[in-house]
Design a protein around this motif. Structure first.
Motif, PDB file in Angstrom:
ATOM      1  N   HIS A  67      73.515  41.548  66.164  1.00  0.00           N
ATOM      2  CA  HIS A  67      72.123  41.951  65.975  1.00  0.00           C
ATOM      3  C   HIS A  67      71.809  43.189  66.826  1.00  0.00           C
ATOM      4  CE1 HIS A  67      67.884  41.545  65.063  1.00  0.00           C
ATOM      5  NE2 HIS A  67      67.611  41.555  66.366  1.00  0.00           N
ATOM      6  N   LYS A  68      72.255  43.191  68.071  1.00  0.00           N
ATOM      7  CA  LYS A  68      72.010  44.333  68.951  1.00  0.00           C
ATOM      8  C   LYS A  68      72.686  45.597  68.413  1.00  0.00           C
ATOM      9  CE  LYS A  68      71.323  41.895  73.308  1.00  0.00           C
ATOM     10  NZ  LYS A  68      71.858  41.629  74.645  1.00  0.00           N
ATOM     11  N   GLN A  93      70.691  46.966  65.531  1.00  0.00           N
ATOM     12  CA  GLN A  93      69.467  47.611  66.000  1.00  0.00           C
ATOM     13  C   GLN A  93      69.780  48.995  66.538  1.00  0.00           C
ATOM     14  OE1 GLN A  93      67.870  44.754  68.786  1.00  0.00           O
ATOM     15  NE2 GLN A  93      66.293  44.128  67.326  1.00  0.00           N
ATOM     16  N   ARG A  94      70.891  49.117  67.279  1.00  0.00           N
ATOM     17  CA  ARG A  94      71.261  50.434  67.833  1.00  0.00           C
ATOM     18  C   ARG A  94      71.594  51.424  66.719  1.00  0.00           C
ATOM     19  NH1 ARG A  94      75.689  48.469  71.396  1.00  0.00           N
ATOM     20  NH2 ARG A  94      74.602  46.681  72.196  1.00  0.00           N
ATOM     21  N   SER A 102      70.450  51.444  63.633  1.00  0.00           N
ATOM     22  CA  SER A 102      69.278  51.819  62.852  1.00  0.00           C
ATOM     23  C   SER A 102      68.289  52.662  63.661  1.00  0.00           C
ATOM     24  CB  SER A 102      68.584  50.560  62.293  1.00  0.00           C
ATOM     25  OG  SER A 102      68.079  49.792  63.350  1.00  0.00           O
ATOM     26  N   ALA A 103      68.456  52.684  64.947  1.00  0.00           N
ATOM     27  CA  ALA A 103      67.501  53.437  65.782  1.00  0.00           C
ATOM     28  C   ALA A 103      67.839  54.905  65.863  1.00  0.00           C
ATOM     29  CB  ALA A 103      67.482  52.864  67.198  1.00  0.00           C
TER      30      ALA A 103
END
Length: 75
Positions: free
Chosen positions: A67-68, A71-72, A74-75
């Motif tokens: 998950h992390k 998120q990285r 997509s950021a």
């Protein structure tokens, strides 16, 4: 610690007296002492619940890390 059951070897004579509800290992005390001195406990096995808990913990860590990473990205 424990009884002689863990010291039984192949070929030993075991006497079972059902009316008196006893079991006797027909091995000399000296032989039992030698076996006891050489005996080493086996590695402790995990209980099923401990194993499942470790598996779940591992699984949740992997999911959290995935998950992390997403998120990285997509950021």
């Amino acid at each position: 610690e424990g009884g002689a059951i863990g010291l039984v070897e192949e070929g030993d004579t075991i006497e079972i007296d059902i009316p008196n509800r006893t079991i006797h290992l027909a091995v000399s005390d000296a032989e039992l002492s030698d076996r006891r001195a050489q005996w080493k406990p086996k590695a402790k096995r995990l209980e099923a619940s401990e194993s499942r808990a470790r598996c779940f913990t591992c699984f949740t860590r992997v999911r959290r890390d995935e998950h992390k990473r997403r998120q990285r990205r997509s950021a």
